[in-house]
Design an enzyme around this catalytic site. Structure first.
Site, mmCIF file in Angstrom:
data_model
loop_
_atom_site.group_PDB
_atom_site.id
_atom_site.type_symbol
_atom_site.label_atom_id
_atom_site.label_comp_id
_atom_site.label_asym_id
_atom_site.label_seq_id
_atom_site.Cartn_x
_atom_site.Cartn_y
_atom_site.Cartn_z
ATOM 1 N N LYS A 183 1.016 -1.117 -0.065
ATOM 2 C CA LYS A 183 -0.133 -0.100 -0.008
ATOM 3 C C LYS A 183 1.100 1.042 -0.005
ATOM 4 O O LYS A 183 1.678 1.521 1.175
ATOM 5 C CB LYS A 183 -0.823 -0.023 1.168
ATOM 6 C CG LYS A 183 -2.154 0.590 1.175
ATOM 7 C CD LYS A 183 -2.182 1.982 0.981
ATOM 8 C CE LYS A 183 -1.640 3.068 2.175
ATOM 9 N NZ LYS A 183 -1.537 4.279 1.748
ATOM 10 N N SER A 241 2.160 6.221 12.544
ATOM 11 C CA SER A 241 1.781 6.947 13.593
ATOM 12 C C SER A 241 1.073 5.655 14.516
ATOM 13 O O SER A 241 0.512 4.656 13.986
ATOM 14 C CB SER A 241 0.453 8.138 13.352
ATOM 15 O OG SER A 241 -0.475 7.282 12.505
ATOM 16 N N GLY A 244 -2.514 5.375 13.205
ATOM 17 C CA GLY A 244 -2.772 4.565 12.062
ATOM 18 C C GLY A 244 -2.575 3.085 12.332
ATOM 19 O O GLY A 244 -3.276 2.268 12.105
ATOM 20 N N GLY A 245 -1.355 2.813 13.074
ATOM 21 C CA GLY A 245 -0.778 1.353 13.409
ATOM 22 C C GLY A 245 -2.008 0.808 14.373
ATOM 23 O O GLY A 245 -2.260 -0.472 14.094
ATOM 24 N N GLU A 264 5.434 -0.689 13.792
ATOM 25 C CA GLU A 264 6.333 0.039 14.347
ATOM 26 C C GLU A 264 5.822 1.387 14.349
ATOM 27 O O GLU A 264 5.540 2.050 13.297
ATOM 28 C CB GLU A 264 7.634 -0.029 13.560
ATOM 29 C CG GLU A 264 8.768 0.302 14.201
ATOM 30 C CD GLU A 264 9.586 1.605 13.441
ATOM 31 O OE1 GLU A 264 10.032 1.214 12.501
ATOM 32 O OE2 GLU A 264 9.545 2.594 14.010
ATOM 33 N N CYS A 301 12.187 7.709 13.730
ATOM 34 C CA CYS A 301 11.381 7.057 14.824
ATOM 35 C C CYS A 301 12.353 7.054 16.134
ATOM 36 O O CYS A 301 11.877 6.733 17.044
ATOM 37 C CB CYS A 301 10.805 5.735 14.414
ATOM 38 S SG CYS A 301 12.254 5.009 13.621
HETATM 39 P P1 NAP Z 1 0.086 7.503 9.281
HETATM 40 O O1 NAP Z 1 -0.778 8.638 9.231
HETATM 41 O O2 NAP Z 1 0.374 6.538 10.455
HETATM 42 O O3 NAP Z 1 -0.323 6.931 8.104
HETATM 43 C C1 NAP Z 1 0.792 5.790 7.446
HETATM 44 C C2 NAP Z 1 0.006 4.871 6.301
HETATM 45 O O4 NAP Z 1 -1.163 4.410 7.278
HETATM 46 C C3 NAP Z 1 -0.737 5.792 5.249
HETATM 47 O O5 NAP Z 1 -0.223 5.061 4.169
HETATM 48 C C4 NAP Z 1 -2.000 5.901 5.692
HETATM 49 O O6 NAP Z 1 -2.950 5.846 4.645
HETATM 50 C C5 NAP Z 1 -2.350 4.530 6.463
HETATM 51 N N1 NAP Z 1 -3.265 4.833 7.527
HETATM 52 C C6 NAP Z 1 -3.187 5.641 8.782
HETATM 53 N N2 NAP Z 1 -4.300 5.552 9.243
HETATM 54 C C7 NAP Z 1 -4.970 4.423 9.053
HETATM 55 C C8 NAP Z 1 -6.505 3.824 9.057
HETATM 56 N N3 NAP Z 1 -7.031 4.242 10.119
HETATM 57 N N4 NAP Z 1 -6.642 2.830 8.273
HETATM 58 C C9 NAP Z 1 -6.006 2.440 7.279
HETATM 59 N N5 NAP Z 1 -5.008 2.907 6.912
HETATM 60 C C10 NAP Z 1 -4.376 3.982 7.602
HETATM 61 O O7 NAP Z 1 1.675 8.283 9.281
HETATM 62 P P2 NAP Z 1 2.394 9.078 8.181
HETATM 63 O O8 NAP Z 1 1.349 9.362 6.846
HETATM 64 O O9 NAP Z 1 3.456 8.494 7.768
HETATM 65 O O10 NAP Z 1 2.564 10.524 9.229
HETATM 66 C C11 NAP Z 1 1.743 10.993 9.969
HETATM 67 C C12 NAP Z 1 2.184 10.884 11.343
HETATM 68 O O11 NAP Z 1 2.637 9.841 11.842
HETATM 69 C C13 NAP Z 1 3.390 11.878 11.468
HETATM 70 O O12 NAP Z 1 3.288 13.283 11.601
HETATM 71 C C14 NAP Z 1 4.052 11.288 12.716
HETATM 72 O O13 NAP Z 1 3.499 11.933 13.878
HETATM 73 C C15 NAP Z 1 3.824 9.718 12.562
HETATM 74 N N6 NAP Z 1 4.953 9.061 12.232
HETATM 75 C C16 NAP Z 1 5.688 8.410 13.051
HETATM 76 C C17 NAP Z 1 6.738 7.600 12.650
HETATM 77 C C18 NAP Z 1 7.491 6.875 13.647
HETATM 78 O O14 NAP Z 1 8.427 6.277 13.243
HETATM 79 N N7 NAP Z 1 7.333 7.138 14.961
HETATM 80 C C19 NAP Z 1 6.912 7.379 11.367
HETATM 81 C C20 NAP Z 1 6.248 8.099 10.337
HETATM 82 C C21 NAP Z 1 4.949 8.815 10.936
HETATM 83 P P3 NAP Z 1 -3.152 7.360 3.791
HETATM 84 O O15 NAP Z 1 -1.855 8.000 3.602
HETATM 85 O O16 NAP Z 1 -3.588 6.565 2.299
HETATM 86 O O17 NAP Z 1 -4.356 7.861 4.311
#
Ligand code: NAP
Length: 530
Positions: A183, A241, A244-245, A264, A301
Site C-alpha cells: 500500500k 503513527s 494509524g498502526g 512500528e 522514529c
Molecule cells: P500515518 O498517518 O500513520 O499513515 C501511514 C500509512 O497508514 C498511510 O499510508 C495511511 O494511509 C495509513 N493509515 C493511517 N491510518 C489508517 C487507518 N485508520 N486505516 C487504514 N490506513 C491508515 O503516518 P504518516 O502518514 O507517515 O505520518 C503522519 C504522522 O505519523 C506523522 O506526523 C508522525 O506523527 C507519525 N509518524 C511516526 C513515525 C515513527 O516512526 N514514529 C514514522 C512516520 C510517521 P493514507 O496515507 O493513504 O491515508
C-alpha cells in the site's frame, strides 16, 4: 518511467476514479504526475494474484529467491538519477539522503538474499523416531519455519525507500516466501512506482510467479482498510503513527480470521544524562544533542524526544546550551504539508501544557513547510502528572525533564510507555550507581545505547528495532535486520513424514548443508538410519 498507475502483479492498471498528486515541499508546489487510487476490483485482483502466486512462491528454493532479491537490488540501482530526482521532488530531502537510503535498501535486499541462499534461517529441528521407547514409541518429528502467505506492507512516509516499496518489510517477506502487496504511501507515490517497476522487472527476469508483488496507490485510508480486511491477506507490516498502526491492528484482530499486524509506531526515545557526565561535558553533550534532535528535521522514529537529568547547575548549563545550539541550526523543510501540520499542532499542544517552559525556539522567518525546532523543559513532578507530555511530537522537538532525585527519575521511567530505544550518558563508571534506574529503562525499551545518540539505526543481525507497545505491536520481533524475516513465517511440524516428501531442509541427507538441531545438537551432519 512513472505512469501514475497501480501494479496489479505485472499489469499496469488505472481503473479507479479517484486521483491525486504528490507534493514538492521545498518548492511548495504539487508535482505534475496524476496517480490513480486503486479500485476495489483492482484490490481483489491483486490479492487473488498473490494467493495463486503463493502456491508456487512458497516452494521456490532459497537459492532462487536470493537471485530474485539480488535482481531487485540491481534493478533499483539501474533506475539511476530518475529515482533520486523523484525521491527528492516528493520529500524535500537532499540527494545525499536519497542515495544513502537507496544504499541501505539495496544492502537490506542483498543481506536477505544471502540469508535465504545459505538457508539455515528456517531453524530446521529434527527429533528422530525411537520405535522402542517405553511406554510408547517416539515418533519422528521435524520442524521448520514456513511462509505465512500474502503480506500487505504499508509504505512509510519518512523512509520512501528503506521502509517502503522494496524496504525492510518487503525484502523480509519475499525472502520468507510471502508474496507482497504494497500500500504505497501517497506522499511518495512516484518513488514507489519506480521501485515497484524494478521489483516487477526482477520478478519477470528471474521467473517468479505473476502476483508475487503488487503496488497499490491510495490517497486515503480506504485501500489500506480493504487490504487488511481481505481474507486472502495473512499478515501486515506498518510503519507510521500510533493512531494509524493501532487502527489497523484493531481491524486485523476483528477479522473472522485475525491476522498479525507488525506495526512500528511512536517513540520518544528517552535519554538519561547522569550527573558526572553533565558536570564534565554539559556543553559538548548539548552540541551533540542539538544535531540529533534536528537530524532529518526530527523525522526519525529514533529521534530523542525526551531528555532526563537530575537538577544541578550542570543540567541548567546543558539546557541553556542546547537551547542556543538549536537556535543556531538552519531549519529544514519537512516531508509534506500534512506532516508539518501535525508537527505544529502537537508542538503547540505540548508547549501550552501547564508549567512547560520554552527554552528555545528558532526565531527567524522560515519558508513554507520548514519546521522551527523547539526545546522545552519541565520539572519532574509536572511531567509525571501530565501524560500529554509523554507523547511523541514527530519533528525537531525535545523536552528536557529536570528531576528532583534519582528516585523521581526512576519513577518517571517506570511510568513511560514502551519505546524503541533508551540512552544512558555517563562518566567515571557512575552507571554503577544507577543500576536500578538503568534496569527500569531497559524494561521499557527495545535497545539501550551507552554514551551515544539514538538516531542512526545500524542494519545488522544484532540490531533490535522494536519495543514494548506502542513502540511496536509485538516487542518480540525486530523491523530491521535479517531476524525480521521471522515476522512472516510460522513453525510447521512433519510427523513420521516420508523422507522423500519432506522439504530439502528436513531431509536425512541435508542436501542444502544447512545448520540443523538434530536430537538436541546443532549440526550440518546427515542423518543415518542406524
Ligand atoms: P500515518 O498517518 O500513520 O499513515 C501511514 C500509512 O497508514 C498511510 O499510508 C495511511 O494511509 C495509513 N493509515 C493511517 N491510518 C489508517 C487507518 N485508520 N486505516 C487504514 N490506513 C491508515 O503516518 P504518516 O502518514 O507517515 O505520518 C503522519 C504522522 O505519523 C506523522 O506526523 C508522525 O506523527 C507519525 N509518524 C511516526 C513515525 C515513527 O516512526 N514514529 C514514522 C512516520 C510517521 P493514507 O496515507 O493513504 O491515508
Amino acid at each position: 518511467m512513472i505512469t501514475g498507475k497501480n501494479y496489479i502483479g505485472s499489469f499496469l492498471s488505472n481503473k479507479g476514479a479517484i486521483t491525486f498528486k504528490t507534493f514538492n515541499p521545498q518548492l511548495n508546489v504539487e508535482n505534475e504526475m496524476i496517480f490513480y487510487e486503486t479500485s476495489t476490483a483492482e484490490i481483489n485482483k491483486a490479492v487473488s494474484l498473490a494467493t495463486s502466486a503463493f502456491k508456487e512462491f512458497r516452494n521456490i528454493s532459497g537459492i532462487r529467491k536470493a537471485v530474485f532479491l539480488n535482481a531487485i537490488a540491481d534493478e533499483i540501482l539501474d533506475l539511476g538519477d530518475e529515482l533520486i530526482n523523484t525521491y527528492c521532488s516528493e520529500t524535500g530531502l537532499p540527494a545525499g539522503r536519497a542515495q544513502g537510503e537507496r544504499g541501505r535498501t539495496v544492502g537490506q535486499l542483498r543481506s536477505f538474499a544471502q540469508l535465504v541462499d545459505e538457508g539455515s534461517w528456517v531453524e530446521a529441528t529434527i527429533d528422530t523416531a525411537q520405535p522402542d521407547r517405553e511406554p510408547i514409541p517416539k515418533p519422528d518429528l521435524r520442524k521448520m519455519l514456513t511462509a505465512l502467505g500474502p503480506v500487505v506492507v504499508f509504505g512509510a512516509s519518512n523512509f520512501p525507500l528503506a521502509y517502503s516499496t522494496a524496504g525492510g518489510d518487503t525484502a523480509a517477506a519475499l525472502a520468507a516466501g510471502c508474496p507482497v502487496i504494497v500500500k504505497s504511501h501517497p506522499m511518495h507515490a512516484g518513488t514507489g512506482e519506480l521501485v515497484a517497476s524494478a521489483i516487477i522487472k526482477a520478478a519477470e527476469k528471474t521467473g517468479m510467479p505473476n502476483g508475487v508483488f503488487s503496488n497499490l496507490n491510495s490517497s486515503g485510508i480506504s485501500v489500506g482498510t480493504q487490504l487488511v480486511s481481505h481474507s486472502g491477506v495473512k499478515a501486515v507490516g506498518f510503519t507510521g503513527s500510533i493512531k494509524g498502526g493501532r487502527a489497523l491492528f484493531d481491524l486485523a484482530s476483528k477479522r473472522k480470521e485475525p491476522i498479525p499486524v507488525f506495526a512500528e509506531m511512536g517513540s520518544v526515545n528517552p535519554v538519561i544524562i547522569l550527573p558526572n557526565a553533565l558536570n564534565n561535558r554539559a556543553a559538548d553533550l548539548a552540541k551533540t544533542y542539538a544535531g540529533s534532535v534536528t537530524l532529518g528535521t526530527g523525522q526519525f522514529c529514533t529521534n530523542p524526544g525526551l531528555i532526563l537529568g537530575i537538577k544541578s547547575d550542570a543540567l541548567t548549563e546543558f539546557v541553556n546550551t542546547l537551547g542556543k545550539e538549536i537556535a543556531a541550526i538552519d531549519p529544514m523543510c519537512m516531508l509534506h504539508p500534512n506532516i508539518i501540520g501535525v508537527y505544529e499542532v502537537n508542538k503547540e499542544k505540548a508547549i501550552l501544557q501547564k508549567d512547560v517552559a520554552v527554552v528555545s525556539v528558532y526565531q527567524k522567518d522560515v519558508k513554507t513547510n520548514f519546521a522551527r525546532q523547539v526545546i522545552t523543559t519541565v520539572e519532574g513532578v509536572t511531567f509525571l502528572e501530565n501524560p500529554t507530555l509523554h507523547q511523541e511530537v514527530f519533528g525537531p522537538y525535545s523536552i528536557i525533564v529536570q528531576c528532583e532525585s534519582k528516585n523521581q527519575l526512576e519513577e518517571i521511567l517506570s511510568n513511560l510507555e514502551g519505546q524503541l530505544t533508551g540512552t544512558v550518558i555517563a562518566n567515571d563508571n557512575e552507571e554503577n550507581d544507577f543500576k536500578e534506574v538503568i534496569s527500569t529503562l531497559q524494561n521499557r525499551v527495545g535497545r539501550i545505547i551507552f554514551n551515544g545518540v539514538p538516531t542512526g539505526v545500524e542494519v545488522c543481525p544484532s540490531m533490535h528495532h522494536g519495543g514494548p507497545y506502542p513502540a511496536s505491536t509485538d516487542s518480540r520481533f525486530t523491523a530491521v535486520g535479517i531476524h525480521s524475516i521471522k515476522r512472516w513465517a510460522r513453525p510447521f511440524s512433519y510427523q513420521n513424514w516420508p523422507n522423500d516428501l519432506l522439504p530439502a531442509e528436513l531431509q536425512n541427507d541435508n542436501p542444502l548443508e544447512i545448520s540443523r538441531l538434530v536430537n538436541g545438537l546443532k549440526t550440518i551432519d546427515i542423518i543415518t538410519n542406524e
